[in-house]
Enzyme design. Structure first.
Site, mmCIF file in Angstrom:
data_model
loop_
_atom_site.group_PDB
_atom_site.id
_atom_site.type_symbol
_atom_site.label_atom_id
_atom_site.label_comp_id
_atom_site.label_asym_id
_atom_site.label_seq_id
_atom_site.Cartn_x
_atom_site.Cartn_y
_atom_site.Cartn_z
ATOM 1 N N GLY A 1 0.801 -1.218 0.000
ATOM 2 C CA GLY A 1 0.000 0.000 0.000
ATOM 3 C C GLY A 1 0.834 1.268 0.000
ATOM 4 O O GLY A 1 0.549 2.221 -0.726
ATOM 5 N N ILE A 2 1.891 1.307 0.825
ATOM 6 C CA ILE A 2 2.733 2.499 0.896
ATOM 7 C C ILE A 2 3.523 2.659 -0.393
ATOM 8 O O ILE A 2 3.652 3.766 -0.929
ATOM 9 C CB ILE A 2 3.676 2.428 2.113
ATOM 10 N N THR B 1 11.576 4.716 4.658
ATOM 11 C CA THR B 1 10.503 5.003 5.614
ATOM 12 C C THR B 1 9.901 3.714 6.164
ATOM 13 O O THR B 1 8.844 3.736 6.780
ATOM 14 C CB THR B 1 9.378 5.827 4.955
ATOM 15 N N ARG C 1 11.677 0.204 7.745
ATOM 16 C CA ARG C 1 12.317 -0.170 9.000
ATOM 17 C C ARG C 1 13.826 -0.011 8.815
ATOM 18 O O ARG C 1 14.382 -0.351 7.779
ATOM 19 C CB ARG C 1 11.990 -1.616 9.399
ATOM 20 N N GLU D 1 17.026 2.316 16.477
ATOM 21 C CA GLU D 1 16.370 3.516 17.014
ATOM 22 C C GLU D 1 15.843 3.271 18.436
ATOM 23 O O GLU D 1 15.444 2.142 18.751
ATOM 24 C CB GLU D 1 15.243 3.982 16.094
ATOM 25 N N HIS E 1 11.334 8.863 12.890
ATOM 26 C CA HIS E 1 10.222 7.923 12.738
ATOM 27 C C HIS E 1 8.870 8.643 12.826
ATOM 28 O O HIS E 1 8.058 8.390 13.721
ATOM 29 C CB HIS E 1 10.291 6.799 13.778
#
Length: 371
Positions: free
Chosen positions: A203-204, A283, A285, A314, A332
């Site tokens: 989707g992204i 964007t 991981r 992170e 993030h």
């Protein structure tokens, strides 16, 4: 009956207990309504609801909601072992709640009561949850796909344009009171006519493709499963092999989930196959890329600039990424908008509601579709 469930008069005169099958293994009664009471299930809430308060009220009408008092994994495990969560059948968790529980792994699952049968995760990525361990224990897991697409792709486009235009160098100089810097910065690049390679066309990735086309970019992609021809035509996207994607793109956008097979999928070997001066945006991981290899590629000029919203360890960030002015960084923030957070909460709550009333969430994670 002593199962940790609070009993109260029924809200309906007849019917079937909604989560009958989901909790039959803990010895609760099932089948038609009997006697003069019904059992109210318990839900473990790991982070307060911030937006979808009306929807959450429907959960509170169905279940007894419990929140932990602990604020770290060690204390959470001790609180669970004390019996504080006994009787809970479902958990509502978020990305941020990892601070309380740590990764939702076998140790956490074994310490929680055996009555847990469902985890509603507020987020599209769910690598914080050990799905295999959940499946082995008969625990369903849902996520919130689709809700994050616009927010994450919007930030991806920002990082892409910023990295292409070499903006982080000038932004750092400006904040340091040096205008464009002590010497002329390198010229940036316009996106028009450039090839954007997209690794991961969920989707992204598809959302990213649509937005990049508006800037005149050509789209190539690689995915574990090729898109259907109609979708490819709509996106004007060309499917290519992995190595061909790396070799042919001017900019690469990483939009795939983190799994054992995708960890460090971009490392020294892959970076060496790319065009010299490539731009990379991540964007997804942080651990999808080998940050040590990325730092070397930036130093050598193999990678000209990167836009990063996620990091391998992170909130810790590789110091050579922090200190490199050709790295555009955000902490993030892909889903960090009012609209996206609202959509994520609404779907996570809907999944929880569906489990409590039907025994099955709307968006179970792909690994459990046949569960």
């Amino acid at each position: 009956m002593n199962c940790g469930f609070r009993m109260r008069p029924p809200a309906m005169s007849q019917g079937v207990w909604p989560i009958d099958e989901a909790i039959s293994s803990i010895g609760m009664p099932h089948g038609p309504w009997e006697a003069t009471y019904w059992a109210e299930p318990k839900v473990l809430l790991l982070e307060d609801i911030k937006h979808a308060h009306s929807s959450w009220a429907t959960i509170e009408s169905l279940a007894d909601v419990i929140s932990p008092t602990s604020s770290c994994r060690q204390d959470f495990l001790a609180e669970a072992a004390s019996g504080a969560f006994d009787g809970c059948v479902a958990v509502y968790r978020t990305w941020e709640s990892i601070v309380i529980t740590g990764k939702f792994d076998a140790e956490v699952l074994d310490t929680l009561p055996s009555s847990i049968r469902f985890i509603s995760h507020k987020g599209a990525g769910y690598d914080q949850v050990d799905v295999a361990a959940c499946t082995a224990r008969g625990i369903q897991v849902s996520n919130t796909p689709g809700t994050v697409d616009d927010g994450t792709a919007n930030l991806g486009i920002f990082l892409l344009l910023g990295a292409l235009r070499n903006l982080p160098v000038c932004m750092a100089a400006l904040r340091d009171g040096k205008w464009r810097g002590t010497s002329e910065p390198a010229l940036g690049h316009d996106p028009e006519g450039k090839v954007l390679g997209i690794l991961g066309m969920g989707g992204i990735g598809r959302n990213m493709a649509r937005k990049a086309r508006a800037f005149g970019m050509k789209i190539r992609y690689h995915n574990r499963a090729r898109l259907d021809r109609d979708t490819e035509k709509e996106l004007e996207a060309e499917y290519v092999g992995f190595d061909e994607l790396l070799a042919g793109c001017d900019a690469l956008s990483l939009n795939l989930p983190l799994t054992e097979s995708t960890r460090h999928i971009i490392s020294k070997r892959e970076l060496s196959k790319m065009k010299k001066g490539v731009v990379i945006v991540n964007t997804a991981r942080g651990a999808i890329m080998d940050e040590a290899a990325l730092v070397e590629a930036l130093d050598s000029g193999q990678v000209s600039s990167v836009g990063l919203d996620v990091f391998e360890s992170e909130p810790q960030i590789h110091p050579r990424l922090l200190n490199n002015p050709r790295v555009l960084l955000t902490p993030h923030l892909g889903t960090w908008t009012v609209e996206t957070q609202e959509k994520m909460e609404e779907l996570a709550i809907k999944n929880l509601h569906m489990f409590l009333t039907k025994g099955k969430p709307c968006t179970v994670v792909p690994e459990q579709r046949d569960m």
